[in-house]
Write an enzyme that holds these catalytic residues in place. Structure first.
Site, PDB file in Angstrom:
ATOM      1  N   ASP A   1     -26.950 -39.025  14.794  1.00  0.00           N
ATOM      2  CA  ASP A   1     -26.006 -39.837  14.557  1.00  0.00           C
ATOM      3  C   ASP A   1     -26.375 -40.641  16.250  1.00  0.00           C
ATOM      4  O   ASP A   1     -25.552 -41.627  15.632  1.00  0.00           O
ATOM      5  CB  ASP A   1     -25.051 -38.994  15.059  1.00  0.00           C
TER       6      ASP A   1
ATOM      7  N   TYR B   1     -32.469 -33.474  -1.263  1.00  0.00           N
ATOM      8  CA  TYR B   1     -32.784 -33.667  -2.355  1.00  0.00           C
ATOM      9  C   TYR B   1     -33.397 -32.466  -2.990  1.00  0.00           C
ATOM     10  O   TYR B   1     -33.611 -32.848  -4.240  1.00  0.00           O
ATOM     11  CB  TYR B   1     -34.093 -34.898  -2.196  1.00  0.00           C
TER      12      TYR B   1
ATOM     13  N   ASP C   1     -31.637 -47.736   5.042  1.00  0.00           N
ATOM     14  CA  ASP C   1     -30.478 -48.385   4.488  1.00  0.00           C
ATOM     15  C   ASP C   1     -29.937 -49.662   5.539  1.00  0.00           C
ATOM     16  O   ASP C   1     -29.694 -50.611   6.026  1.00  0.00           O
ATOM     17  CB  ASP C   1     -29.829 -48.249   3.434  1.00  0.00           C
TER      18      ASP C   1
ATOM     19  N   ASP D   1     -33.138 -41.512   4.203  1.00  0.00           N
ATOM     20  CA  ASP D   1     -32.130 -42.396   2.885  1.00  0.00           C
ATOM     21  C   ASP D   1     -30.842 -43.717   3.864  1.00  0.00           C
ATOM     22  O   ASP D   1     -30.933 -44.344   3.955  1.00  0.00           O
ATOM     23  CB  ASP D   1     -31.373 -41.633   2.240  1.00  0.00           C
TER      24      ASP D   1
ATOM     25  N   LYS E   1     -31.569 -33.602  13.572  1.00  0.00           N
ATOM     26  CA  LYS E   1     -29.608 -33.122  13.450  1.00  0.00           C
ATOM     27  C   LYS E   1     -29.835 -31.320  14.257  1.00  0.00           C
ATOM     28  O   LYS E   1     -28.503 -30.802  14.010  1.00  0.00           O
ATOM     29  CB  LYS E   1     -28.707 -32.990  12.824  1.00  0.00           C
TER      30      LYS E   1
END
Ligand code: IPM
Ligand code: MN
Length: 358
Positions: free
Chosen positions: A219, A141, A247, A243, A186
């Site tokens: 993942d 970001y 959701d 983020d 990751k």
């Protein structure tokens, strides 16, 4: 002493749900003498339209001596052609950075009355109660972004101190919950994730050995959130992963319209400024129709009362009032297509519960 709260209604459904927060705060202030001084300012697209800037200096100045910020939502198709720092979202990113709001807490719980509404089977949802702790001021970001010829670049950077502070908060929050942290990264691909994992391991060994720690690749985490969501307690993760996963996790609760969040600048929110906002966006598709679900906003107000105002009694009462409305079958259109209530009607029900209880 009054408590200064800066309200930033923003765009789309932001002002509609924010208006409900104002109604509820007025009643709670009366009831509990919270001494709230609520002032409204501009941010996002609304600020671009009126001042040509998504985060005007007067908004920053107003926030700088506030106890808390309450934000609706930001962005919309009207400003889609704007680029980078001119976009409405840049106002949100800038306020997060300016006030060092590095820790975004997104609790995901399941209310029995919403368990039929989640797209997941009910038996998978049993015991869902997690807290996503999202790093909010670093990573992709805030890295350098640029275009060169026909290519585009976003850079992802994390420093050890940035990882340490969010990690410490994640572990200390876990101690008050089920004592388990799932750190999501990751590390099989990204260097920032390898630094993340090393740092989390060190803080764990040195400062929080009594907390259970697991590392989960992002993942796999996305899959486990659907296949065994109740296995998670605290999910500790970096900005972009947090983020996306939040959701996804909102669907466990039933709708994006029910999840609140708090963004903190200190481990102890009573000591520094914090920002409270629903995790949902400005929902331009339903804006202006009076049908948005105000629950995420009202539950964000409850988080503000609890953390920034340290007023547990009013926070609990407000949460109970939202849950009681659902228990009584009062649903907005995102939760039911059978006689849904409007944004203000849902709040009426919440206010009724509050005045019947106090
Ligand atoms: C959120 C939102 C923001 C984010 C957008 C509006 C910039 O999606 O708070 O989750 O990506 O952080
Ligand atoms: Mn988001």
């Amino acid at each position: 002493m009054s408590r200064k709260i800066i309200g930033l209604p923003g765009d789309g459904i932001g002002p509609e749900v924010y208006a409900q927060a104002v109604r509820v705060l007025a009643i709670l202030d009366d009831e509990f003498q919270l001494n709230i001084d609520l002032q409204e300012h501009l941010i996002g697209g609304a600020a671009i339209d009126q001042q040509g800037n998504p985060l005007p200096q007067e908004t920053v100045d107003a926030c700088s001596d506030a106890d808390a910020i309450l934000l609706g939502a930001i962005g919309g198709p009207k400003w889609d052609d704007l680029k980078g720092a001119d976009r409405p979202e840049a106002g949100l990113l800038k306020i997060r950075k300016t006030f060092n709001l590095y820790a975004n807490l997104r609790p995901v719980t399941l209310q029995e009355s919403l368990s039929e509404i989640s797209p997941l089977k009910k038996d998978r949802l049993l015991g869902v109660d997690m807290l996503i702790v999202r790093e909010l001021t670093g990573g992709l970001y805030f890295g350098k972004k640029y275009r060169e010829g026909d290519s585009a670049t976003d850079t992802c950077t994390y420093s050890v101190p940035e990882i340490e502070r969010i990690t410490r908060l994640g572990f200390s929050l876990a101690k008050d919950r089920s004592n388990k942290v799932s750190s999501v990264d990751k590390a099989n691909v990204m260097e920032t994730s390898r630094l993340w994992r090393e740092t989390v391991n060190r803080i764990h060994t040195e400062e929080f050995p009594e907390v259970d720690l697991e590392h989960v690749l992002v993942d796999a985490c996305a899959m486990h959130l659907i296949s065994k969501p109740s296995a998670f307690d605290v999910i500790l993760t970096e900005n972009l992963f947090g983020d996306i996963l939040s959701d996804e996790a909102s669907m466990l609760s039933g709708s994006l319209g029910v999840l609140p969040s708090a963004s903190l600048s200190t481990q102890d929110p009573s000591k520094g400024i914090a920002l409270y906002e629903p995790i949902h966006g400005s929902a331009p598709d339903i804006a202006g129709q009076g049908v948005a679900n105000p629950a995420a906003m009202l539950l964000s107000v409850a988080m503000m009362l609890r953390h920034s105002l340290q007023h547990e009694e009013s926070a609990l009462l407000l949460e109970k009032a939202v849950y009681a409305s659902w228990n009584a079958g009062v649903f907005t259109a995102d939760l039911s297509n059978n006689n849904p209530v409007s944004t203000t009607q849902f709040t009426d029900s919440v206010l009724n519960f509050i005045s019947r209880t106090v």
